[in-house]
Design a protein around this motif. Structure first.
Motif, PDB file in Angstrom:
ATOM      1  N   ASP A  68       3.870   1.396  -2.897  1.00  0.00           N
ATOM      2  CA  ASP A  68       3.114   0.429  -2.109  1.00  0.00           C
ATOM      3  C   ASP A  68       1.690   0.957  -1.974  1.00  0.00           C
ATOM      4  O   ASP A  68       1.444   1.937  -1.276  1.00  0.00           O
ATOM      5  CB  ASP A  68       3.763   0.251  -0.731  1.00  0.00           C
ATOM      6  N   LEU A  69       0.750   0.297  -2.657  1.00  0.00           N
ATOM      7  CA  LEU A  69      -0.640   0.759  -2.677  1.00  0.00           C
ATOM      8  C   LEU A  69      -1.496   0.032  -1.650  1.00  0.00           C
ATOM      9  O   LEU A  69      -2.719   0.163  -1.661  1.00  0.00           O
ATOM     10  CB  LEU A  69      -1.245   0.549  -4.076  1.00  0.00           C
ATOM     11  N   ARG A  70      -0.880  -0.722  -0.755  1.00  0.00           N
ATOM     12  CA  ARG A  70      -1.630  -1.544   0.187  1.00  0.00           C
ATOM     13  C   ARG A  70      -2.138  -0.765   1.391  1.00  0.00           C
ATOM     14  O   ARG A  70      -2.876  -1.308   2.205  1.00  0.00           O
ATOM     15  CB  ARG A  70      -0.759  -2.712   0.654  1.00  0.00           C
ATOM     16  N   HIS A  71      -1.742   0.495   1.541  1.00  0.00           N
ATOM     17  CA  HIS A  71      -2.205   1.308   2.654  1.00  0.00           C
ATOM     18  C   HIS A  71      -3.684   1.649   2.490  1.00  0.00           C
ATOM     19  O   HIS A  71      -4.147   1.956   1.393  1.00  0.00           O
ATOM     20  CB  HIS A  71      -1.386   2.600   2.750  1.00  0.00           C
ATOM     21  N   HIS A  72      -4.403   1.619   3.602  1.00  0.00           N
ATOM     22  CA  HIS A  72      -5.844   1.877   3.552  1.00  0.00           C
ATOM     23  C   HIS A  72      -6.141   3.324   3.184  1.00  0.00           C
ATOM     24  O   HIS A  72      -7.121   3.620   2.496  1.00  0.00           O
ATOM     25  CB  HIS A  72      -6.473   1.539   4.917  1.00  0.00           C
ATOM     26  N   ASN A  73      -5.314   4.262   3.676  1.00  0.00           N
ATOM     27  CA  ASN A  73      -5.625   5.682   3.497  1.00  0.00           C
ATOM     28  C   ASN A  73      -4.648   6.408   2.578  1.00  0.00           C
ATOM     29  O   ASN A  73      -4.518   7.613   2.625  1.00  0.00           O
ATOM     30  CB  ASN A  73      -5.634   6.383   4.855  1.00  0.00           C
ATOM     31  N   GLY A  74      -3.986   5.674   1.722  1.00  0.00           N
ATOM     32  CA  GLY A  74      -3.056   6.314   0.794  1.00  0.00           C
ATOM     33  C   GLY A  74      -2.075   5.311   0.236  1.00  0.00           C
ATOM     34  O   GLY A  74      -2.380   4.122   0.108  1.00  0.00           O
ATOM     35  N   TYR A  75      -0.898   5.775  -0.092  1.00  0.00           N
ATOM     36  CA  TYR A  75       0.142   4.885  -0.602  1.00  0.00           C
ATOM     37  C   TYR A  75       1.501   5.463  -0.250  1.00  0.00           C
ATOM     38  O   TYR A  75       1.632   6.652   0.074  1.00  0.00           O
ATOM     39  CB  TYR A  75       0.013   4.679  -2.118  1.00  0.00           C
ATOM     40  N   ALA A  76       2.497   4.617  -0.292  1.00  0.00           N
ATOM     41  CA  ALA A  76       3.874   5.044  -0.049  1.00  0.00           C
ATOM     42  C   ALA A  76       4.675   4.860  -1.326  1.00  0.00           C
ATOM     43  O   ALA A  76       4.477   3.879  -2.056  1.00  0.00           O
ATOM     44  CB  ALA A  76       4.493   4.229   1.084  1.00  0.00           C
ATOM     45  N   VAL A  77       5.549   5.793  -1.613  1.00  0.00           N
ATOM     46  CA  VAL A  77       6.344   5.699  -2.826  1.00  0.00           C
ATOM     47  C   VAL A  77       7.814   5.948  -2.514  1.00  0.00           C
ATOM     48  O   VAL A  77       8.151   6.586  -1.514  1.00  0.00           O
ATOM     49  CB  VAL A  77       5.878   6.717  -3.898  1.00  0.00           C
ATOM     50  N   ARG A  78       8.644   5.413  -3.376  1.00  0.00           N
ATOM     51  CA  ARG A  78      10.073   5.705  -3.320  1.00  0.00           C
ATOM     52  C   ARG A  78      10.483   6.216  -4.699  1.00  0.00           C
ATOM     53  O   ARG A  78      10.442   5.480  -5.683  1.00  0.00           O
ATOM     54  CB  ARG A  78      10.880   4.468  -2.937  1.00  0.00           C
ATOM     55  N   ILE A  79      10.810   7.479  -4.728  1.00  0.00           N
ATOM     56  CA  ILE A  79      11.318   8.105  -5.938  1.00  0.00           C
ATOM     57  C   ILE A  79      12.831   8.148  -5.793  1.00  0.00           C
ATOM     58  O   ILE A  79      13.336   8.133  -4.669  1.00  0.00           O
ATOM     59  CB  ILE A  79      10.725   9.513  -6.093  1.00  0.00           C
ATOM     60  N   GLU A  80      13.530   8.157  -6.878  1.00  0.00           N
ATOM     61  CA  GLU A  80      14.989   8.116  -6.805  1.00  0.00           C
ATOM     62  C   GLU A  80      15.497   9.191  -5.844  1.00  0.00           C
ATOM     63  O   GLU A  80      15.352  10.381  -6.081  1.00  0.00           O
ATOM     64  CB  GLU A  80      15.596   8.323  -8.198  1.00  0.00           C
ATOM     65  N   GLY A  81      16.067   8.735  -4.715  1.00  0.00           N
ATOM     66  CA  GLY A  81      16.601   9.646  -3.722  1.00  0.00           C
ATOM     67  C   GLY A  81      15.602  10.116  -2.695  1.00  0.00           C
ATOM     68  O   GLY A  81      15.964  10.819  -1.753  1.00  0.00           O
ATOM     69  N   ILE A  82      14.300   9.721  -2.824  1.00  0.00           N
ATOM     70  CA  ILE A  82      13.260  10.237  -1.931  1.00  0.00           C
ATOM     71  C   ILE A  82      12.315   9.105  -1.549  1.00  0.00           C
ATOM     72  O   ILE A  82      11.932   8.288  -2.390  1.00  0.00           O
ATOM     73  CB  ILE A  82      12.440  11.357  -2.606  1.00  0.00           C
ATOM     74  N   THR A  83      11.912   9.071  -0.278  1.00  0.00           N
ATOM     75  CA  THR A  83      10.876   8.157   0.167  1.00  0.00           C
ATOM     76  C   THR A  83       9.755   8.974   0.769  1.00  0.00           C
ATOM     77  O   THR A  83       9.997   9.832   1.615  1.00  0.00           O
ATOM     78  CB  THR A  83      11.416   7.173   1.212  1.00  0.00           C
ATOM     79  N   THR A  84       8.515   8.745   0.355  1.00  0.00           N
ATOM     80  CA  THR A  84       7.399   9.535   0.852  1.00  0.00           C
ATOM     81  C   THR A  84       6.122   8.729   0.853  1.00  0.00           C
ATOM     82  O   THR A  84       5.990   7.744   0.137  1.00  0.00           O
ATOM     83  CB  THR A  84       7.201  10.805  -0.003  1.00  0.00           C
ATOM     84  N   GLY A  85       5.174   9.155   1.678  1.00  0.00           N
ATOM     85  CA  GLY A  85       3.852   8.542   1.697  1.00  0.00           C
ATOM     86  C   GLY A  85       2.816   9.570   1.319  1.00  0.00           C
ATOM     87  O   GLY A  85       2.936  10.750   1.660  1.00  0.00           O
ATOM     88  N   ILE A  86       1.785   9.136   0.580  1.00  0.00           N
ATOM     89  CA  ILE A  86       0.744  10.055   0.127  1.00  0.00           C
ATOM     90  C   ILE A  86      -0.587   9.588   0.721  1.00  0.00           C
ATOM     91  O   ILE A  86      -1.176   8.628   0.232  1.00  0.00           O
ATOM     92  CB  ILE A  86       0.637  10.087  -1.407  1.00  0.00           C
ATOM     93  N   PRO A  87      -1.090  10.231   1.803  1.00  0.00           N
ATOM     94  CA  PRO A  87      -2.392   9.834   2.329  1.00  0.00           C
ATOM     95  C   PRO A  87      -3.503  10.296   1.402  1.00  0.00           C
ATOM     96  O   PRO A  87      -3.340  11.260   0.648  1.00  0.00           O
ATOM     97  CB  PRO A  87      -2.469  10.544   3.679  1.00  0.00           C
ATOM     98  N   GLY A  88      -4.632   9.618   1.517  1.00  0.00           N
ATOM     99  CA  GLY A  88      -5.762  10.035   0.699  1.00  0.00           C
ATOM    100  C   GLY A  88      -6.209  11.437   1.057  1.00  0.00           C
ATOM    101  O   GLY A  88      -6.451  11.759   2.206  1.00  0.00           O
ATOM    102  N   GLY A  89      -6.274  12.322   0.086  1.00  0.00           N
ATOM    103  CA  GLY A  89      -6.741  13.677   0.288  1.00  0.00           C
ATOM    104  C   GLY A  89      -5.698  14.640   0.811  1.00  0.00           C
ATOM    105  O   GLY A  89      -5.959  15.840   0.941  1.00  0.00           O
ATOM    106  N   ALA A  90      -4.474  14.142   1.146  1.00  0.00           N
ATOM    107  CA  ALA A  90      -3.434  15.039   1.661  1.00  0.00           C
ATOM    108  C   ALA A  90      -2.582  15.537   0.523  1.00  0.00           C
ATOM    109  O   ALA A  90      -2.612  15.027  -0.582  1.00  0.00           O
ATOM    110  CB  ALA A  90      -2.575  14.320   2.689  1.00  0.00           C
ATOM    111  N   LYS A  91      -1.812  16.555   0.820  1.00  0.00           N
ATOM    112  CA  LYS A  91      -0.920  17.070  -0.201  1.00  0.00           C
ATOM    113  C   LYS A  91       0.217  16.090  -0.436  1.00  0.00           C
ATOM    114  O   LYS A  91       0.687  15.441   0.490  1.00  0.00           O
ATOM    115  CB  LYS A  91      -0.350  18.417   0.241  1.00  0.00           C
ATOM    116  N   PRO A  92       0.685  15.935  -1.674  1.00  0.00           N
ATOM    117  CA  PRO A  92       1.815  15.066  -1.948  1.00  0.00           C
ATOM    118  C   PRO A  92       2.999  15.446  -1.074  1.00  0.00           C
ATOM    119  O   PRO A  92       3.285  16.623  -0.864  1.00  0.00           O
ATOM    120  CB  PRO A  92       2.110  15.310  -3.431  1.00  0.00           C
ATOM    121  N   GLY A  93       3.661  14.424  -0.535  1.00  0.00           N
ATOM    122  CA  GLY A  93       4.855  14.666   0.256  1.00  0.00           C
ATOM    123  C   GLY A  93       4.665  14.328   1.711  1.00  0.00           C
ATOM    124  O   GLY A  93       5.646  14.214   2.442  1.00  0.00           O
ATOM    125  N   ALA A  94       3.417  14.158   2.195  1.00  0.00           N
ATOM    126  CA  ALA A  94       3.204  13.815   3.589  1.00  0.00           C
ATOM    127  C   ALA A  94       3.184  12.313   3.762  1.00  0.00           C
ATOM    128  O   ALA A  94       2.666  11.596   2.926  1.00  0.00           O
ATOM    129  CB  ALA A  94       1.879  14.404   4.069  1.00  0.00           C
TER     130      ALA A  94
END
Length: 266
Positions: free
Chosen positions: A229-255
């Motif tokens: 989901d790329l609609r977030h203003h400060n990042g995006y949210a993803v669902r990988i098989e077995g995992i759900t995570t959000g990636i804020p802009g400039g943050a480390k993957p996984g937050a």
């Protein structure tokens, strides 16, 4: 010197001249009408030109010629054009008379660029048309959909979106524009991307940021992508098989967006 011819004589002469003219015009009209019905001017041949590969000339004639009527003079060229243009896969037809009893028809064929919805196609001009889907030989064509009148807009997004997702090793399966102007793409690897609303440049910029950062995400979460989901203003949210995570802009993957928490497992 003024004419001494009496007025009534001048009027008689003018009337006679007018009658002669009308009689001559009537004779010409009768002659042309008679000639037009002469068998010599019956349409004897129709020459078909153009790069038409989807329909045989026999099929084109069988579909169009029963709708034609008239001879060289009386045939309606506009109706004739429409008759040929109604043949499946024909995009445009031009019709010309060729003296004394032939027609020349030039045809331009639709070039399918994508499927439109479930049972139609869109050509390279962004025009939606109907044809036998079984005639489409390229099984890699994406499926597009959107509000009425949006086919050209959706088609114009295919190339840049395709270029972006190929960097992820994927291709477009379906590209959709919602009634509210939101874009969504389904990839041929099974993943879905919510691209959101906005001008084409904005949407593509969000997609580019996602694709650019995706290798960092896969280093930590190597499973197959299911949804982003790329609609977030400060990042995006993803669902990988077995995992759900959000990636804020400039943050480390996984937050998660707006939170320092790590990935959530389903």
């Amino acid at each position: 010197m003024q004419s001494t011819t009496p007025l009534d004589i001048r009027l008689m002469n003018a009337t006679a001249a007018l009658l002669y003219t009308l009689a001559a015009l009537g004779f010409v009209w009768m002659t042309v009408s008679w000639a037009a019905r002469w068998p010599l001017f019956s349409i004897r041949a129709i020459r078909i030109e153009g790069d038409v590969t989807r329909s045989s000339e026999t099929t084109i004639r069988a579909n169009a010629t029963p709708k034609l009527s008239g001879n060289f003079f009386s045939i309606d060229l506009e109706r004739t054009r429409q008759a040929f243009q109604s043949v499946p896969w024909v995009r445009r037809a031009t019709v010309m008379r060729v003296w004394p009893n032939r027609l020349l028809v030039r045809l331009e064929e639709h070039r399918a660029a994508a499927y439109w919805g479930e049972n139609r196609l869109v050509n390279t001009y962004g025009e939606v048309f109907e044809a036998n889907l079984g005639d489409v030989e390229d099984d890699r064509l994406p499926t597009l959909s959107g509000p009425d009148g949006s086919s050209r807009q959706v088609l114009e997004m295919v190339a840049p979106v395709q270029t972006a997702v190929r960097r992820m090793g994927a291709g477009i399966e379906r590209l959709t524009l919602s009634d509210r102007g939101s874009w969504k793409v389904a990839l041929d690897n099974g993943a879905e991307l919510e691209l959101g609303r906005g001008e084409a440049g904005e949407v593509l910029a969000r997609l580019d940021r996602f694709v650019t950062s995706w290798p960092q995400v896969t280093e930590r979460y190597p499973g197959p992508l299911e949804y982003a989901d790329l609609r977030h203003h400060n990042g995006y949210a993803v669902r990988i098989e077995g995992i759900t995570t959000g990636i804020p802009g400039g943050a480390k993957p996984g937050a998660r967006p707006g939170s320092p928490a790590g990935a959530n497992r389903n």
